[in-house]
Design a protein around this motif. Structure first.
Motif, PDB file in Angstrom:
ATOM      1  N   LEU A   1      -8.241  46.516   5.150  1.00 61.57           N
ATOM      2  CA  LEU A   1      -7.884  45.152   4.764  1.00 61.57           C
ATOM      3  C   LEU A   1      -9.124  44.255   4.740  1.00 61.57           C
TER       4      LEU A   1
ATOM      5  N   ALA B   1     -10.472  42.338   1.541  1.00 65.61           N
ATOM      6  CA  ALA B   1     -10.657  40.885   1.571  1.00 65.61           C
ATOM      7  C   ALA B   1     -12.065  40.503   1.123  1.00 65.61           C
TER       8      ALA B   1
ATOM      9  N   LEU C   1     -12.262  41.078  -2.666  1.00 62.10           N
ATOM     10  CA  LEU C   1     -11.569  40.013  -3.396  1.00 62.10           C
ATOM     11  C   LEU C   1     -12.336  38.690  -3.340  1.00 62.10           C
ATOM     12  N   SER C   2     -13.033  38.473  -2.260  1.00 59.40           N
ATOM     13  CA  SER C   2     -13.739  37.208  -2.052  1.00 59.40           C
ATOM     14  C   SER C   2     -15.002  37.071  -2.884  1.00 59.40           C
TER      15      SER C   2
ATOM     16  N   GLN D   1      -6.786  32.399  -2.648  1.00 63.47           N
ATOM     17  CA  GLN D   1      -6.890  33.839  -2.385  1.00 63.47           C
ATOM     18  C   GLN D   1      -5.798  34.284  -1.429  1.00 63.47           C
ATOM     19  N   ALA D   2      -5.257  33.394  -0.615  1.00 67.62           N
ATOM     20  CA  ALA D   2      -4.129  33.731   0.254  1.00 67.62           C
ATOM     21  C   ALA D   2      -2.806  33.587  -0.494  1.00 67.62           C
TER      22      ALA D   2
ATOM     23  N   SER E   1      -8.871  33.928  -8.290  1.00 68.39           N
ATOM     24  CA  SER E   1      -7.850  34.577  -7.466  1.00 68.39           C
ATOM     25  C   SER E   1      -6.798  35.338  -8.269  1.00 68.39           C
TER      26      SER E   1
ATOM     27  N   ALA F   1      -6.268  38.692  -7.005  1.00 70.87           N
ATOM     28  CA  ALA F   1      -5.501  38.737  -5.763  1.00 70.87           C
ATOM     29  C   ALA F   1      -3.998  38.796  -6.042  1.00 70.87           C
TER      30      ALA F   1
ATOM     31  N   ILE G   1      -7.052  37.532   4.282  1.00 71.30           N
ATOM     32  CA  ILE G   1      -7.761  37.374   3.006  1.00 71.30           C
ATOM     33  C   ILE G   1      -8.189  35.919   2.818  1.00 71.30           C
TER      34      ILE G   1
ATOM     35  N   THR H   1     -12.070  34.682   2.684  1.00 78.90           N
ATOM     36  CA  THR H   1     -12.524  33.986   1.473  1.00 78.90           C
ATOM     37  C   THR H   1     -13.045  32.598   1.815  1.00 78.90           C
TER      38      THR H   1
END
Length: 190
Positions: free
Chosen positions: A6, A10, A13-14, A47-48, A117, A120, A141, A145
């Motif tokens: 994870l 994260a 993705l960031s 992003q969340a 995002s 995401a 995440i 980010t």
């Protein structure tokens, strides 16, 4: 999904948000904590929120396609990763306002947050297929980010454009490898 996996996800993705935050830092004549936190909240919040939205969409279809969920995760992560690598190899310029200062206006930050995002959202769909505990995952995440975006604003102002493309390239490669890992685990190879 393990905490380490994870975390790697994260960070991957960031990287889009980090790259844009670096651009924001480049265009800021004077960085304040408020400006850096503003950028971090926009990018971290989206992003969340996007994987949560993707999860809610994916949960609706999970039962219908569980036999191929690992292929979906592999394809989505691969597409996202390849797109990030492609974007890292292209040159982009940061928009600035009339005085040459980076704009933090709601309209621009909203568009940047959505653009960074979108991947995401696809990850959230794969979370539904992989039975990931969504609340801790999206919180993790978002926090990663946020932290990387705040750091990116400062780094952009200090180091300049030199590392922006490398960060996005690294994020793309991480997502591609993560897609392979998920596929190989579900096929019983790993």
């Amino acid at each position: 999904m393990s905490l380490f996996t994870l975390f790697i996800l994260a960070v991957g993705l960031s990287m889009d948000a980090f790259a844009v935050a670096v651009c924001k830092g480049l265009a800021m004549k004077k960085i304040t904590a408020g400006k850096a936190v503003t950028v971090g909240l926009w990018f971290g919040g989206f992003q969340a929120g996007m994987p949560l939205a993707g999860y809610l969409l994916g949960i609706q279809f999970r039962n219908a396609i569980t036999a191929i969920d690992h292929w979906i995760a592999f394809i989505l992560l691969g597409i996202i990763g390849i797109n990030m690598v492609r974007e890292a190899l292209q040159e982009e310029e940061e928009e600035t306002d009339m005085e040459g200062e980076a704009s933090l206006e709601i309209k621009e930050m909203f568009l940047l947050a959505v653009a960074t995002s979108i991947d995401a959202l696809a990850i959230g769909i794969t979370f539904a297929f992989l039975d990931v505990e969504i609340v801790p995952a999206v919180a993790f995440i978002g926090i990663i980010t946020f932290a990387l975006s705040v750091t990116g604003v400062k780094a952009g102002n200090i180091f300049g454009e030199k590392y922006q493309a490398r960060a996005e390239l690294a994020g793309g490669v991480i997502l591609i490898f993560l897609g392979f890992k998920i596929l190989l685990e579900h096929l019983g190879i790993l």
